[in-house]
Design an enzyme around this catalytic site. Structure first.
Site, PDB file in Angstrom:
ATOM      1  CE1 TYR A 125     -19.833  -1.291  29.470  1.00 52.46           C
ATOM      2  CE2 TYR A 125     -20.030  -3.529  30.371  1.00 52.46           C
ATOM      3  CZ  TYR A 125     -19.847  -2.535  30.535  1.00 52.46           C
ATOM      4  OH  TYR A 125     -19.240  -1.916  31.838  1.00 52.46           O
ATOM      5  CB  CYS A 174      -8.300   1.942   1.529  1.00 49.80           C
ATOM      6  SG  CYS A 174      -8.164   1.223   3.245  1.00 49.80           S
ATOM      7  CB  CYS A 232      -0.963  -0.036   1.263  1.00 51.23           C
ATOM      8  SG  CYS A 232      -1.738   1.558   1.400  1.00 51.23           S
ATOM      9  CB  CYS A 238      -2.467   5.872   5.958  1.00 47.82           C
ATOM     10  SG  CYS A 238      -4.170   5.231   6.385  1.00 47.82           S
ATOM     11  CG  ASP A 244     -18.475  -6.814  23.225  1.00 49.69           C
ATOM     12  OD1 ASP A 244     -17.143  -6.411  23.299  1.00 49.69           O
ATOM     13  OD2 ASP A 244     -19.173  -6.787  21.953  1.00 49.69           O
ATOM     14  CD  GLU A 283     -25.066   0.475  23.806  1.00 46.22           C
ATOM     15  OE1 GLU A 283     -24.013  -0.592  23.800  1.00 46.22           O
ATOM     16  OE2 GLU A 283     -24.769   1.600  23.684  1.00 46.22           O
ATOM     17  CB  CYS A 294     -12.052  -4.279  21.745  1.00 44.16           C
ATOM     18  SG  CYS A 294     -12.752  -2.692  22.560  1.00 44.16           S
ATOM     19  CB  CYS A 298      -2.177  -0.714   7.861  1.00 42.55           C
ATOM     20  SG  CYS A 298      -3.542  -1.390   7.133  1.00 42.55           S
TER      21      CYS A 298
END
Ligand code: SAH
Length: 443
Positions: A306, A153, A71, A77, A372, A327, A400, A80
């Protein structure tokens, strides 16, 4: 070591942001765009008490993890972090990060299950592009609001490039004014595109600092000519505030329907521009299957904290006795309720509330709790409520952020919940992000 020094560094690890890390005179040095196994000549940019930042000058020995970057915007950018190492090496690094963090912060020496993954490119179903003052669509540079033109992209579906190119031409031809953040002037702020992969339906929304869009008929025609009937919804989103929040609260449909429909784990999901939805649909399905496996929800009452637009709970509702979703964002709860109805799911309830305070006050008695949370993880009070008040057989934790995940795993451990198994899931290939799913069992 001081600023502007040049040093030779062996890269042995990655940071949470995906920079390479090496040790020099006992100090960790973070160097973007290096790979574990590299020996690199590095210029020191900044020295802190316990660590330093450096810039790669050259790799004197190239790691065998390295691969050709494909890329032209990579490294400028902010999207990534890993286009310079093979996907296999990236997956290994994500597994290792999970293991080491769970061990170091969580205090549990348990190897994760093999990381689950799918395609490494073109996995995203949503993009929000800023636009440069010259009318070029792009992405923000790392830690900056400088716009890097992105062309095609590789994380996005190919059709997004066709759409953005058409919009760039429309901007140029009709001299559409572009929003300027510093002066809070100008019209066009962002371009939002969403693809419902299972149905192929596409939504385009132009975020504007104003109430209406000039030459909108021409834009609609141009988009229909490019993408054909798959464009189901073209909208404007009104955001006249002086803020860097991308979307405003109000949408107006210029063409087609107000929403598009995707299918996730067999459940139809209605998506508006404001709906929260997993950006990697194929991997979201794999993640939810893991949640189902860890949760063993057959005939159980399941609390989905969540819950976003309710997608985890709805994917389990046909097996479970009852699903309760909680939520904090009202629109997401509206979507969750709509989606339950549209799928004839009658055993799901959704509440708009803060997860911690809902859990404290409700008299519901779940058998299984799924959490979550966003990156900051769970509150200590919520962990206490779950373990002491509900005391469910099992807790499924979807995370996450592996740091707060490990911190919470430790707290659950102190309350008698053992980490039985966990699995990293790569929902964000090429970026430094990775999800983890854990099964916690009451001892
Ligand atoms: N489970 C969903 C969404 C997970 S993202 C899915 O798989 O799609 C985390 C969600 O937590 C977001 O929707 C966010 O709005 C919500 N959230 C953030 N803080 C919260 C709080 N204090 N109480 C309840 N929900 C919260």
């Amino acid at each position: 070591m001081k600023k502007n020094d040049e040093i030779i560094l062996n890269i042995t690890d990655y940071t949470v942001e995906g920079s390479g890390v090496g040790k020099y005179e006992g100090m960790a040095v973070f160097v973007p765009l290096t790979a574990t196994g590299d020996t690199a000549r590095v210029k020191i940019l900044k020295v802190k008490k316990a660590y330093a930042f450096g810039k790669l000058i050259e790799t004197t020995k190239k790691s065998n993890c390295r691969t050709e970057n494909d890329c032209s915007a990579f490294s400028r950018c902010g999207g990534c972090a890993f286009r310079h190492i093979s996907y296999e090496a990236e997956l290994k690094a994500k597994e290792l990060r999970a293991y080491e963090t769970v061990k170091r912060i969580g205090g549990v020496d348990l190897k994760p299950q093999p990381i689950i993954f799918d395609k490494e490119n073109r996995y995203r179903n949503k993009a929000q592009y800023p636009i440069s003052q010259e009318g070029k669509v792009g992405f923000f540079a790392t830690h900056s609001h400088r716009i890097i033109p992105c062309g095609d992209c590789l994380l996005q579906p190919e059709v997004f490039k066709d759409i953005t190119e058409k919009i760039e031409k429309w901007i140029e031809y009709y001299k559409i004014s572009i929003y300027n953040e510093e002066e809070h002037k100008g019209l066009l702020r962002h371009i939002f595109i969403r693809l419902a992969e299972a149905t192929g339906e596409i939504m385009v929304a132009l975020v504007i600092n104003g109430e209406s869009l000039p030459f909108d008929r021409e834009l609609i025609l141009a988009l229909k000519n490019t993408v054909g009937e798959k464009v189901k919804s073209i909208q404007i989103n009104i955001n006249t505030r002086d803020t860097n929040v991308i979307m405003g609260e109000k949408c107006v449909t210029l063409y087609g329907t107000d929403y598009i429909t995707d299918i996730l784990c067999g459940v139809k999901i209605r998506l508006s521009p404001l709906s929260f939805y997993q950006v990697n649909r194929v991997m979201a399905e794999k993640l939810y299957l893991k949640v189902a496996e860890y949760g063993e929800v057959e005939n159980k009452t399941v609390l989905d904290l969540y819950c976003g637009a309710g997608t985890i709970g709805l994917s389990l509702a046909r097996k479970a006795k009852k699903v309760i979703g909680v939520e904090i964002v009202p629109e997401a709860i509206k979507d969750a309720k709509f989606n339950a109805k549209a799928n004839n799911i009658e055993n799901a309830e959704f509440y708009c509330d803060d997860a911690t305070s809902f859990a404290e006050k409700t008299s519901l008695k779940p058998d299984v709790v799924i959490v979550d949370p966003p990156r900051k993880g769970l509150t200590a009070e919520l962990i206490q409520t779950i373990t002491e008040k509900y005391s469910p057989e099992r807790v499924v934790y979807v995370s996450c952020d592996v740091g707060t995940f490990a911190r919470d795993i430790k707290k659950f451990g102190e309350k008698g919940y053992r980490l039985a198994e966990y699995t990293p899931a790569d929902l964000f290939p090429k970026t430094a992000h990775c999800e983890n799913i854990a099964k916690l069992i009451k001892e």
